[in-house]
Write a protein that holds these residues in place. Structure first.
Motif, PDB file in Angstrom:
ATOM      1  N   LEU A 133       0.539  -1.423  -0.435  1.00  0.00           N
ATOM      2  CA  LEU A 133       0.345  -0.224  -0.218  1.00  0.00           C
ATOM      3  C   LEU A 133       0.774   1.124   0.044  1.00  0.00           C
ATOM      4  O   LEU A 133       2.137   1.383   0.355  1.00  0.00           O
ATOM      5  CB  LEU A 133      -0.647  -0.481   1.627  1.00  0.00           C
ATOM      6  CG  LEU A 133      -2.663  -0.920   1.261  1.00  0.00           C
ATOM      7  CD1 LEU A 133      -3.131  -0.716   2.362  1.00  0.00           C
ATOM      8  CD2 LEU A 133      -2.621  -0.713   0.249  1.00  0.00           C
ATOM      9  N   ILE A 134       0.582   2.026  -0.831  1.00  0.00           N
ATOM     10  CA  ILE A 134       1.274   3.522  -1.031  1.00  0.00           C
ATOM     11  C   ILE A 134       0.126   4.318  -0.874  1.00  0.00           C
ATOM     12  O   ILE A 134      -0.943   5.155  -0.882  1.00  0.00           O
ATOM     13  CB  ILE A 134       2.043   4.085  -2.487  1.00  0.00           C
ATOM     14  CG1 ILE A 134       2.839   2.634  -2.666  1.00  0.00           C
ATOM     15  CG2 ILE A 134       2.808   4.846  -2.291  1.00  0.00           C
ATOM     16  CD1 ILE A 134       3.433   2.550  -4.453  1.00  0.00           C
ATOM     17  N   GLN A 135       1.368   5.767   0.403  1.00  0.00           N
ATOM     18  CA  GLN A 135       0.556   6.695   1.086  1.00  0.00           C
ATOM     19  C   GLN A 135       0.488   7.962   0.250  1.00  0.00           C
ATOM     20  O   GLN A 135       2.096   7.873   0.452  1.00  0.00           O
ATOM     21  CB  GLN A 135       0.148   6.697   2.835  1.00  0.00           C
ATOM     22  CG  GLN A 135      -0.492   7.369   2.888  1.00  0.00           C
ATOM     23  CD  GLN A 135      -0.341   7.704   4.549  1.00  0.00           C
ATOM     24  OE1 GLN A 135       0.905   7.445   5.520  1.00  0.00           O
ATOM     25  NE2 GLN A 135      -1.582   7.910   5.476  1.00  0.00           N
ATOM     26  N   ASP A 136       0.055   8.272  -0.233  1.00  0.00           N
ATOM     27  CA  ASP A 136       0.524   9.678  -1.253  1.00  0.00           C
ATOM     28  C   ASP A 136       1.336  10.774  -0.037  1.00  0.00           C
ATOM     29  O   ASP A 136       0.224  10.479   0.955  1.00  0.00           O
ATOM     30  CB  ASP A 136      -0.187  10.319  -1.357  1.00  0.00           C
ATOM     31  CG  ASP A 136      -0.696   9.102  -2.511  1.00  0.00           C
ATOM     32  OD1 ASP A 136      -0.371   8.430  -3.471  1.00  0.00           O
ATOM     33  OD2 ASP A 136      -1.802   9.553  -3.542  1.00  0.00           O
ATOM     34  N   GLN A 137       1.711  11.799  -0.302  1.00  0.00           N
ATOM     35  CA  GLN A 137       2.542  12.049   0.089  1.00  0.00           C
ATOM     36  C   GLN A 137       1.530  13.316  -0.384  1.00  0.00           C
ATOM     37  O   GLN A 137       1.246  13.379  -1.212  1.00  0.00           O
ATOM     38  CB  GLN A 137       4.371  12.653   0.850  1.00  0.00           C
ATOM     39  CG  GLN A 137       4.567  11.692   1.422  1.00  0.00           C
ATOM     40  CD  GLN A 137       3.988  11.032   2.796  1.00  0.00           C
ATOM     41  OE1 GLN A 137       4.360  11.525   3.397  1.00  0.00           O
ATOM     42  NE2 GLN A 137       2.975  10.590   3.455  1.00  0.00           N
ATOM     43  N   GLN A 138       2.565  14.888   0.348  1.00  0.00           N
ATOM     44  CA  GLN A 138       1.760  15.918   0.119  1.00  0.00           C
ATOM     45  C   GLN A 138       1.524  16.589  -1.600  1.00  0.00           C
ATOM     46  O   GLN A 138       1.040  17.295  -2.303  1.00  0.00           O
ATOM     47  CB  GLN A 138       1.969  17.846   0.593  1.00  0.00           C
ATOM     48  CG  GLN A 138       0.979  17.392   2.049  1.00  0.00           C
ATOM     49  CD  GLN A 138       1.246  18.414   3.186  1.00  0.00           C
ATOM     50  OE1 GLN A 138       2.855  18.809   2.584  1.00  0.00           O
ATOM     51  NE2 GLN A 138       0.762  18.415   3.937  1.00  0.00           N
ATOM     52  N   ASP A 258       4.075  -2.833   3.480  1.00  0.00           N
ATOM     53  CA  ASP A 258       3.631  -4.496   3.131  1.00  0.00           C
ATOM     54  C   ASP A 258       2.316  -4.479   3.967  1.00  0.00           C
ATOM     55  O   ASP A 258       2.736  -5.309   4.906  1.00  0.00           O
ATOM     56  CB  ASP A 258       5.373  -5.194   3.452  1.00  0.00           C
ATOM     57  CG  ASP A 258       5.201  -6.426   3.288  1.00  0.00           C
ATOM     58  OD1 ASP A 258       3.923  -7.181   2.782  1.00  0.00           O
ATOM     59  OD2 ASP A 258       6.424  -7.084   3.161  1.00  0.00           O
ATOM     60  N   CYS A 259       1.501  -5.373   3.282  1.00  0.00           N
ATOM     61  CA  CYS A 259       0.458  -5.170   4.048  1.00  0.00           C
ATOM     62  C   CYS A 259       0.029  -6.845   3.898  1.00  0.00           C
ATOM     63  O   CYS A 259      -0.767  -7.326   4.418  1.00  0.00           O
ATOM     64  CB  CYS A 259      -0.958  -4.583   3.622  1.00  0.00           C
ATOM     65  SG  CYS A 259      -0.847  -2.898   3.928  1.00  0.00           S
ATOM     66  N   GLY A 260       0.942  -7.595   3.037  1.00  0.00           N
ATOM     67  CA  GLY A 260       1.514  -9.235   3.029  1.00  0.00           C
ATOM     68  C   GLY A 260       2.093  -9.445   4.615  1.00  0.00           C
ATOM     69  O   GLY A 260       2.069 -10.583   4.911  1.00  0.00           O
ATOM     70  N   ASN A 261       2.109  -8.950   5.499  1.00  0.00           N
ATOM     71  CA  ASN A 261       3.050  -9.238   6.801  1.00  0.00           C
ATOM     72  C   ASN A 261       2.168  -8.293   7.831  1.00  0.00           C
ATOM     73  O   ASN A 261       1.246  -7.517   7.045  1.00  0.00           O
ATOM     74  CB  ASN A 261       4.393  -9.255   7.598  1.00  0.00           C
ATOM     75  CG  ASN A 261       4.819  -7.768   7.369  1.00  0.00           C
ATOM     76  OD1 ASN A 261       4.859  -7.429   8.920  1.00  0.00           O
ATOM     77  ND2 ASN A 261       5.563  -7.434   6.295  1.00  0.00           N
ATOM     78  N   LEU A 263       2.950  -6.745  10.953  1.00  0.00           N
ATOM     79  CA  LEU A 263       3.035  -5.829  11.638  1.00  0.00           C
ATOM     80  C   LEU A 263       3.349  -4.856  10.168  1.00  0.00           C
ATOM     81  O   LEU A 263       1.922  -3.311  10.617  1.00  0.00           O
ATOM     82  CB  LEU A 263       5.132  -5.732  11.310  1.00  0.00           C
ATOM     83  CG  LEU A 263       5.328  -4.199  12.323  1.00  0.00           C
ATOM     84  CD1 LEU A 263       4.534  -4.185  13.804  1.00  0.00           C
ATOM     85  CD2 LEU A 263       6.877  -4.775  12.206  1.00  0.00           C
ATOM     86  N   GLY A 264       2.799  -4.688   8.774  1.00  0.00           N
ATOM     87  CA  GLY A 264       2.904  -3.604   7.753  1.00  0.00           C
ATOM     88  C   GLY A 264       1.174  -3.282   7.620  1.00  0.00           C
ATOM     89  O   GLY A 264       0.946  -2.221   7.896  1.00  0.00           O
ATOM     90  N   LEU A 265       0.345  -4.224   7.989  1.00  0.00           N
ATOM     91  CA  LEU A 265      -0.873  -4.167   7.938  1.00  0.00           C
ATOM     92  C   LEU A 265      -1.289  -3.694   8.790  1.00  0.00           C
ATOM     93  O   LEU A 265      -1.920  -2.680   9.031  1.00  0.00           O
ATOM     94  CB  LEU A 265      -1.858  -5.923   7.932  1.00  0.00           C
ATOM     95  CG  LEU A 265      -3.304  -5.533   7.618  1.00  0.00           C
ATOM     96  CD1 LEU A 265      -3.139  -5.300   6.389  1.00  0.00           C
ATOM     97  CD2 LEU A 265      -3.769  -7.091   7.629  1.00  0.00           C
ATOM     98  N   LEU A 266      -0.820  -4.021  10.323  1.00  0.00           N
ATOM     99  CA  LEU A 266      -1.366  -2.802  11.416  1.00  0.00           C
ATOM    100  C   LEU A 266      -0.644  -1.523  11.857  1.00  0.00           C
ATOM    101  O   LEU A 266      -1.268  -0.785  11.876  1.00  0.00           O
ATOM    102  CB  LEU A 266      -0.446  -3.862  12.841  1.00  0.00           C
ATOM    103  CG  LEU A 266      -0.694  -3.422  13.983  1.00  0.00           C
ATOM    104  CD1 LEU A 266      -2.913  -3.793  13.888  1.00  0.00           C
ATOM    105  CD2 LEU A 266      -0.230  -4.505  14.776  1.00  0.00           C
ATOM    106  N   LYS A 267       0.739  -1.510  11.099  1.00  0.00           N
ATOM    107  CA  LYS A 267       0.612   0.367  10.560  1.00  0.00           C
ATOM    108  C   LYS A 267       0.189   0.600   9.847  1.00  0.00           C
ATOM    109  O   LYS A 267      -0.304   2.319   9.917  1.00  0.00           O
ATOM    110  CB  LYS A 267       2.597   0.296  10.151  1.00  0.00           C
ATOM    111  CG  LYS A 267       3.439   0.226  11.209  1.00  0.00           C
ATOM    112  CD  LYS A 267       4.710   0.076  10.313  1.00  0.00           C
ATOM    113  CE  LYS A 267       6.150  -0.966  11.887  1.00  0.00           C
ATOM    114  NZ  LYS A 267       7.272  -1.023  10.276  1.00  0.00           N
ATOM    115  N   ALA A 268      -0.786  -0.237   8.374  1.00  0.00           N
ATOM    116  CA  ALA A 268      -1.111   0.471   7.773  1.00  0.00           C
ATOM    117  C   ALA A 268      -2.176   1.336   8.024  1.00  0.00           C
ATOM    118  O   ALA A 268      -2.838   2.853   8.225  1.00  0.00           O
ATOM    119  CB  ALA A 268      -1.429   0.192   5.885  1.00  0.00           C
ATOM    120  N   ASN A 269      -2.800   0.167   8.713  1.00  0.00           N
ATOM    121  CA  ASN A 269      -4.023   0.484   9.803  1.00  0.00           C
ATOM    122  C   ASN A 269      -3.717   1.789  10.307  1.00  0.00           C
ATOM    123  O   ASN A 269      -4.856   2.572  10.656  1.00  0.00           O
ATOM    124  CB  ASN A 269      -4.745  -0.197  10.444  1.00  0.00           C
ATOM    125  CG  ASN A 269      -5.868  -1.544  10.040  1.00  0.00           C
ATOM    126  OD1 ASN A 269      -6.999  -0.806   9.908  1.00  0.00           O
ATOM    127  ND2 ASN A 269      -4.834  -2.453   9.189  1.00  0.00           N
TER     128      ASN A 269
END
Ligand code: G1P
Length: 290
Positions: A133-138, A258-261, A263-269
Motif C-alpha cells: 500500500l502506498i500512502q501519498d505525500q502532499q 507491506d500489508c502481506g505481513n 506488522l505492515g498491516l497494523l502500521k497501515a491501519n
C-alpha cells in the motif's frame, strides 16, 4: 496508450494466517476498505482503465467486491441510506473495466504476469503488487508521476525505495551504479537481481511493487527459467530486457506499507486511520493515551 494494469492476487497469504485462511489476504481491511480497493483506486487515479486480476480458486471475493451487489443496493436505497449506498456504488468509475485470468499453478510473480499475455497483446502495461500500500505525500501520487515519466522518456519504469541493508534479501534490488535518485525522479538502471544476499547486493534500492513495462517483457517471461525460490521471477526477465532497451528506476515520494505481513498491516491501519476523517482524532488521542 497506457491503460492496462496487471494485479496478481493469486498468492496464498501465508504470512497473514490465520486471518487469510478463508478470505483472500487482499480483502483484509485497512480502516474501512480492503487492501485491494486502495490499490485499484491508486491505479484508477493514475489513469489506468483496464484492471486485470491474476487470480485463483477461493479468491472470488475480490471480483465480487468490485461488482454490483443488487440486494444490498436495493436495501440501502429503500432505507434512504444515501451515504452508505454511495460508498459501495462509487468504488469504480463507469469507464473502468475489470477482467480476471486464472493462474493455474503458483510458479512465481513472473509466471503470474505471463498469465495476462493474451489480454496485454503488444501493449505496454503496468504491474501493481497488492501487498504494497502506498500512502501519498502532499506532493502527489507516485503512480501518476511514474506514468508521466514513462510517456516523456519512452522507457519502462520501476518504482524503488531504500531499505535497510540487512533486508535486501527480501526484495528485487536495483543497480544504478551508485547514482543518487532524487525522490519523484527517475534514473537509468544498469542491472538488477532478485533477493540477493546482503553481501552480494549492488545497493539497497528495493523494487516496491509498481512497474510500467513494455509488452515485449511477455516474450522474455516465456523464456525465463525458475530463479530465486525456484520461481519464475519478473526481476530476471526485466534484467534480460536491459540488454535490449533502457529501464529506469523511479524513486517514490510516498510511504509504503507491506500489508502481506502482520506488522505492515497494523502500521497501515494506524497511518491511514490517522488520516481518515471518521477516526483521525479519536485514534490520535488513543495512541497518546498508550
Ligand atoms: C516481489 C518481487 C520483488 C519485489 C517485492 C516487493 O517479491 O519479486 O522483486 O521487491 O515483490 O514487495 P515477493 O514479495 O512477492 O516475494
Amino acid at each position: 496508450m497506457l491503460s492496462k494494469v496487471v494485479i496478481p492476487v493469486a498468492g496464498l497469504g501465508t504470512r497473514v494466517l490465520p486471518a487469510s485462511k478463508a478470505i483472500p489476504k487482499e480483502m483484509l481491511t485497512v480502516v474501512d476498505k480492503p487492501v485491494i480497493q486502495y490499490v485499484v483506486e491508486e491505479a484508477v487515479k493514475a489513469g489506468f482503465r483496464h484492471i486485470i486480476f491474476i487470480t485463483r480458486a477461493g479468491k472470488s471475493a475480490i471480483e465480487d467486491h468490485f461488482d454490483y451487489h443488487y440486494e444490498l443496493e436495493a436495501e440501502l436505497g429503500n432505507k434512504g441510506k444515501a451515504d452508505l449506498l454511495a460508498s459501495i456504488q462509487t468504488i469504480l468509475p463507469a469507464d473502468v473495466i475489470i477482467s480476471s485470468v486464472r493462474q493455474p499453478k503458483a510458479l512465481g510473480l513472473g509466471h503470474a504476469v505471463l498469465c495476462a499475455e493474451a489480454m496485454i497483446g503488444e501493449d505496454d502495461f503496468a504491474v501493481m503488487l497488492p501487498d504494497m500500500l502506498i500512502q501519498d505525500q502532499q506532493d502527489g501520487n507516485d503512480m501518476t508521476r511514474m506514468a508521466e515519466r514513462y510517456r516523456s522518456s519512452g522507457f519502462g519504469q520501476i518504482m524503488v525505495e531504500e531499505v535497510p541493508h540487512e533486508q535486501v534479501n527480501l526484495y528485487g534490488i536495483i543497480d544504478c551504479q551508485g547514482h543518487h535518485i532524487n525522490r519523484g525522479e527517475s534514473t537509468r538502471i544498469h542491472s538488477m537481481v532478485e533477493k540477493p544476499a546482503p553481501a552480494a547486493a549492488p545497493s539497497n534500492l528495493a523494487i516496491v511493487g509498481r512497474y510500467i513495462l513494455p509488452g515485449r517483457i511477455m516474450k522474455l517471461l516465456q523464456e525465463t527459467a525458475a530463479g530465486s525460490g525456484g520461481e519464475i521471477q519478473l526481476t530476471d526477465a526485466m534484467h534480460t530486457l536491459l540488454s535490449e532497451t533502457q529501464l529506469e528506476a523511479y524513486s517514490m515520494t510516498g510511504h509504503s506499507f507491506d500489508c502481506g505481513n502482520k506488522l505492515g498491516l497494523l502500521k497501515a491501519n494506524i497511518a491511514f486511520g490517522l488520516q481518515h476523517p471518521e477516526t483521525a482524532d479519536a485514534l490520535k488521542a488513543y495512541l497518546h493515551s498508550l
